[in-house]
Scaffold this motif. Structure first.
Motif, PDB file in Angstrom:
ATOM      1  N   ALA A  14      21.215  44.694  71.921  1.00  0.00           N
ATOM      2  CA  ALA A  14      22.071  45.660  72.619  1.00  0.00           C
ATOM      3  C   ALA A  14      21.682  45.834  74.086  1.00  0.00           C
ATOM      4  O   ALA A  14      22.349  46.590  74.800  1.00  0.00           O
ATOM      5  N   ARG A  15      20.640  45.164  74.507  1.00  0.00           N
ATOM      6  CA  ARG A  15      20.123  45.289  75.876  1.00  0.00           C
ATOM      7  C   ARG A  15      19.799  46.750  76.218  1.00  0.00           C
ATOM      8  O   ARG A  15      19.987  47.189  77.338  1.00  0.00           O
ATOM      9  N   TYR A  16      19.387  47.498  75.173  1.00  0.00           N
ATOM     10  CA  TYR A  16      18.918  48.871  75.325  1.00  0.00           C
ATOM     11  C   TYR A  16      20.028  49.840  75.759  1.00  0.00           C
ATOM     12  O   TYR A  16      19.767  50.856  76.387  1.00  0.00           O
ATOM     13  N   TYR A  17      21.264  49.502  75.389  1.00  0.00           N
ATOM     14  CA  TYR A  17      22.426  50.353  75.625  1.00  0.00           C
ATOM     15  C   TYR A  17      23.010  50.769  74.284  1.00  0.00           C
ATOM     16  O   TYR A  17      23.036  49.976  73.341  1.00  0.00           O
ATOM     17  N   CYS A  18      23.530  51.987  74.209  1.00  0.00           N
ATOM     18  CA  CYS A  18      24.254  52.427  73.025  1.00  0.00           C
ATOM     19  C   CYS A  18      25.472  51.524  72.867  1.00  0.00           C
ATOM     20  O   CYS A  18      26.233  51.312  73.811  1.00  0.00           O
ATOM     21  N   GLU A  19      25.661  50.990  71.679  1.00  0.00           N
ATOM     22  CA  GLU A  19      26.774  50.074  71.457  1.00  0.00           C
ATOM     23  C   GLU A  19      28.095  50.801  71.228  1.00  0.00           C
ATOM     24  O   GLU A  19      29.143  50.162  71.162  1.00  0.00           O
ATOM     25  N   TYR A  20      28.053  52.121  71.152  1.00  0.00           N
ATOM     26  CA  TYR A  20      29.277  52.911  71.068  1.00  0.00           C
ATOM     27  C   TYR A  20      29.692  53.387  72.460  1.00  0.00           C
ATOM     28  O   TYR A  20      30.759  53.053  72.935  1.00  0.00           O
ATOM     29  N   CYS A  21      28.856  54.162  73.137  1.00  0.00           N
ATOM     30  CA  CYS A  21      29.240  54.745  74.424  1.00  0.00           C
ATOM     31  C   CYS A  21      28.709  53.985  75.635  1.00  0.00           C
ATOM     32  O   CYS A  21      29.009  54.353  76.770  1.00  0.00           O
ATOM     33  N   GLN A  22      27.907  52.959  75.407  1.00  0.00           N
ATOM     34  CA  GLN A  22      27.374  52.117  76.489  1.00  0.00           C
ATOM     35  C   GLN A  22      26.397  52.841  77.412  1.00  0.00           C
ATOM     36  O   GLN A  22      26.128  52.377  78.518  1.00  0.00           O
ATOM     37  N   GLU A  25      19.444  53.500  77.597  1.00  0.00           N
ATOM     38  CA  GLU A  25      18.289  54.301  77.196  1.00  0.00           C
ATOM     39  C   GLU A  25      17.619  54.940  78.406  1.00  0.00           C
ATOM     40  O   GLU A  25      17.235  56.106  78.356  1.00  0.00           O
ATOM     41  N   TRP A  26      17.492  54.195  79.500  1.00  0.00           N
ATOM     42  CA  TRP A  26      16.808  54.730  80.673  1.00  0.00           C
ATOM     43  C   TRP A  26      17.535  55.946  81.233  1.00  0.00           C
ATOM     44  O   TRP A  26      16.917  56.825  81.822  1.00  0.00           O
ATOM     45  N   LEU A  27      18.856  56.002  81.040  1.00  0.00           N
ATOM     46  CA  LEU A  27      19.630  57.118  81.552  1.00  0.00           C
ATOM     47  C   LEU A  27      19.376  58.398  80.754  1.00  0.00           C
ATOM     48  O   LEU A  27      19.304  59.490  81.308  1.00  0.00           O
ATOM     49  N   VAL A 121      26.662  64.279  78.229  1.00  0.00           N
ATOM     50  CA  VAL A 121      26.640  62.825  78.402  1.00  0.00           C
ATOM     51  C   VAL A 121      27.360  62.460  79.704  1.00  0.00           C
ATOM     52  O   VAL A 121      26.890  61.621  80.482  1.00  0.00           O
ATOM     53  N   VAL A 122      28.497  63.083  79.941  1.00  0.00           N
ATOM     54  CA  VAL A 122      29.246  62.839  81.168  1.00  0.00           C
ATOM     55  C   VAL A 122      28.400  63.229  82.382  1.00  0.00           C
ATOM     56  O   VAL A 122      28.347  62.498  83.384  1.00  0.00           O
ATOM     57  N   ALA A 123      27.699  64.343  82.299  1.00  0.00           N
ATOM     58  CA  ALA A 123      26.822  64.772  83.406  1.00  0.00           C
ATOM     59  C   ALA A 123      25.711  63.756  83.646  1.00  0.00           C
ATOM     60  O   ALA A 123      25.403  63.437  84.790  1.00  0.00           O
ATOM     61  N   ALA A 124      25.135  63.223  82.578  1.00  0.00           N
ATOM     62  CA  ALA A 124      24.084  62.218  82.736  1.00  0.00           C
ATOM     63  C   ALA A 124      24.629  60.954  83.383  1.00  0.00           C
ATOM     64  O   ALA A 124      23.973  60.334  84.221  1.00  0.00           O
ATOM     65  N   ARG A 125      25.847  60.564  83.013  1.00  0.00           N
ATOM     66  CA  ARG A 125      26.452  59.363  83.610  1.00  0.00           C
ATOM     67  C   ARG A 125      26.784  59.558  85.084  1.00  0.00           C
ATOM     68  O   ARG A 125      26.887  58.595  85.830  1.00  0.00           O
ATOM     69  N   SER A 126      27.004  60.810  85.481  1.00  0.00           N
ATOM     70  CA  SER A 126      27.337  61.093  86.873  1.00  0.00           C
ATOM     71  C   SER A 126      26.176  60.763  87.766  1.00  0.00           C
ATOM     72  O   SER A 126      26.266  60.515  88.907  1.00  0.00           O
TER      73      SER A 126
END
Length: 126
Positions: A14-22, A25-27, A121-126
């Motif tokens: 998965a390259r350390y990404y959630c396979e649902y929301c992408q 992990e580092w985020l 989650v949206v705030a973290a992606r921002s």
């Protein structure tokens, strides 16, 4: 129970990404969780083809779900299956890159059921 080697394989695939929301992990600052796509309670085996990496938010909201309601049509549909389906066929990113938009009934139902656009989650992606 998932072996350490199988967990490592799933995370690396998965390259350390959630396979649902992408979400990476580092985020989130948290290691992803290994999810049984077809839950063990529904007979899903603990094999690589039935496992994916999920962030704690997606995994916690998914629980043992395999289906959800498409908010646009009201139809009960299967959730996104990372081993059998392609993410970009069911989802796209909003123009600002922080919200996930559903392209299909499966995508919309998965976004809703897993709360993939939860405010934190949206705030973290921002």
């Amino acid at each position: 129970m998932t072996s350490a080697a199988l967990r490592d394989f799933v995370r690396q695939r998965a390259r350390y990404y959630c396979e649902y929301c992408q979400t990476a992990e580092w985020l989130t600052g948290l290691e992803g969780e290994v999810d049984h796509i077809i839950p063990r309670t529904n007979g899903g085996p603990t094999v690589a083809e039935n496992l994916c990496l999920a962030c704690s938010s997606c995994n916690g909201n998914k629980h043992a779900k395999t289906h959800a309601i498409d908010p646009d049509t009201g139809a009960k549909v299967e959730l996104f299956h990372p081993r059998q389906q392609t993410w970009h066929e069911h989802f796209i990113w909003s123009e600002d890159g922080v919200r996930i938009l559903g392209l299909t009934p499966c995508g919309r139902a998965t976004i809703t059921a897993l709360q993939m656009n939860h405010a934190l989650v949206v705030a973290a992606r921002s």
